[in-house]
Motif scaffolding. Structure first.
Motif, PDB file in Angstrom:
ATOM      1  N   GLU A   5      23.376  -6.229  19.457  1.00 14.11           N
ATOM      2  CA  GLU A   5      24.452  -5.309  19.800  1.00 14.11           C
ATOM      3  C   GLU A   5      23.841  -4.238  20.703  1.00 14.11           C
ATOM      4  OE1 GLU A   5      27.772  -2.357  17.718  1.00 14.11           O
ATOM      5  OE2 GLU A   5      26.152  -3.228  16.509  1.00 14.11           O
ATOM      6  N   PRO A  44      21.114  -3.650  16.087  1.00 16.05           N
ATOM      7  CA  PRO A  44      21.423  -2.596  17.065  1.00 16.05           C
ATOM      8  C   PRO A  44      20.252  -2.370  18.004  1.00 16.05           C
ATOM      9  CG  PRO A  44      20.826  -1.624  14.962  1.00 16.05           C
ATOM     10  CD  PRO A  44      20.823  -3.112  14.748  1.00 16.05           C
ATOM     11  N   PRO A 103      24.197  -8.999  13.777  1.00 17.73           N
ATOM     12  CA  PRO A 103      23.719  -8.406  15.037  1.00 17.73           C
ATOM     13  C   PRO A 103      22.791  -7.236  14.744  1.00 17.73           C
ATOM     14  CG  PRO A 103      26.115  -8.675  15.059  1.00 17.73           C
ATOM     15  CD  PRO A 103      25.668  -8.926  13.645  1.00 17.73           C
ATOM     16  N   GLU A 125      20.827 -11.971  17.370  1.00 20.96           N
ATOM     17  CA  GLU A 125      22.088 -11.573  18.011  1.00 20.96           C
ATOM     18  C   GLU A 125      22.029 -10.059  18.179  1.00 20.96           C
ATOM     19  OE1 GLU A 125      26.918 -11.521  17.182  1.00 20.96           O
ATOM     20  OE2 GLU A 125      25.580 -12.685  15.869  1.00 20.96           O
TER      21      GLU A 125
END
Length: 339
Positions: free
Chosen positions: A289, A209, A207, A287
């Motif tokens: 976050e 950020p 993931p 992906e």
């Protein structure tokens, strides 16, 4: 006629690219860097390896915060122009290690100013940052705006650099030009910056950020455009502005030989669009976050480059689709990534 330059931060992202451009056009460059371990030193060494084949290049390993070393350098050498790009960069890291910013960005800059003063340097060009706009909300950011409300220590040190340079321009007639860079990206970039971290994360299946839950807008500016602006400004020594009015002071100009310019693309891009462009270039989905806004950060930046274009005839224009693709191509080649 070839000129002799000192480029500080010569192993850094912008410094190495600037030194390369000067060498390619036939100038002589002394490159200075302390090769700090703030990020991967091998990347810095790889940048320097691109400069080493030029006979007109010489590398000096030293820290700008080392007063004795800087005095010795300027006593032994003569430079037509100093392009000061060495700095402790990064808004977020300034929350963790403020001492590094005081040492490099304040003490180090003071040493450079003193070296230029006593060394008879004809022009000091130095890196400032779009971070100096801080709490300003009116877009686009103009060099005529007041910038007295920084939101991070990094931004405060860059604002301080502008003030220090103006003082030397006034007291000693040292021509100084400050450049406020806007979110620089491209090949050979810094690993702590968003594009590098996003690319690495996506390729590794981790993931990435995404701060402020992606509700960010940035004036992403491609490295070649930054370098073009730096070199053009370096060739243009500022003169005192005869129209400057002390009753209505303009932060961008002065009665002293001093100027400040924005170098930004002028076309802000939403962070989520930037990520989508990267996904397309990589052929992989990210992906994410989704995280809150980080302390010291700002939700949006956009550069007004009117003065840069008027004075140098240049304005950055590389679209993110082109710039991100070039970065991805470099990254995969440099790190041996198969796509």
């Amino acid at each position: 006629m070839a000129r002799r330059y000192l480029v500080t931060g010569a192993a850094g992202f912008i410094g190495a690219a600037t030194a390369l451009r000067l060498l390619e056009r036939g100038d002589e460059v002394v490159g200075l860097d302390n090769l700090s371990d703030y990020y991967d030193v091998s990347l810095k060494e790889a940048r320097l390896a691109r400069l080493a084949p030029f006979p007109a290049f010489r590398f000096v390993r030293a820290d700008v915060a080392d007063r004795a070393a800087m005095r010795a350098l300027f006593a032994a050498e003569r430079f037509d122009c100093v392009i000061h790009l060495a700095a402790q960069a990064g808004v977020r890291y300034s929350l963790e290690n403020p001492d590094a910013y005081v040492d490099t960005n304040l003490v180090g800059f003071g040493n450079i100013l003193e070296g230029c003063r006593h060394g008879g340097v004809g022009h000091l060009v130095f890196a400032s940052s779009s971070s100096v706009y801080g709490a300003n909300t009116r877009q686009p950011f103009s060099v005529h705006d007041n910038v007295d409300h920084p939101l991070s220590l990094y931004a405060a040190t860059k604002k301080a650099n502008e003030l220090m340079a103006h003082t030397y321009a006034h007291l000693y007639g040292l021509p100084c030009t400050g450049l406020r860079f806007f979110t620089v990206y491209g090949p050979w970039g810094r690993p702590d910056m968003a594009l590098f971290r996003f690319t690495k994360g996506i390729l590794e299946g981790r993931p990435i950020p995404v701060y402020n839950r992606g509700r960010m807008v940035r004036d992403f500016t491609y490295i070649d455009d930054i370098v073009e602006g730096v070199v053009r400004v370096a060739d243009r020594i500022p003169a005192p502005d005869p129209t400057w009015d002390g009753d209505r002071p303009d932060p961008a100009t002065s009665f002293a030989p001093y100027r400040v310019y924005n170098i930004g693309n002028g076309r802000p891009v939403e962070l989520m669009r930037y990520i989508r462009v990267l996904e397309a270039c990589l052929g992989r989905k990210a992906e994410m976050e989704l995280l809150p806004m980080q302390p010291g950060d700002v939700p949006a930046t956009q550069a007004d480059t009117t003065e840069l274009e008027a004075d140098t005839g240049f304005a950055p224009s590389t679209p993110v689709e082109v710039g991100v693709q070039r970065f991805v191509d470099w990254y995969c080649d440099f790190y041996g990534v198969r796509r």
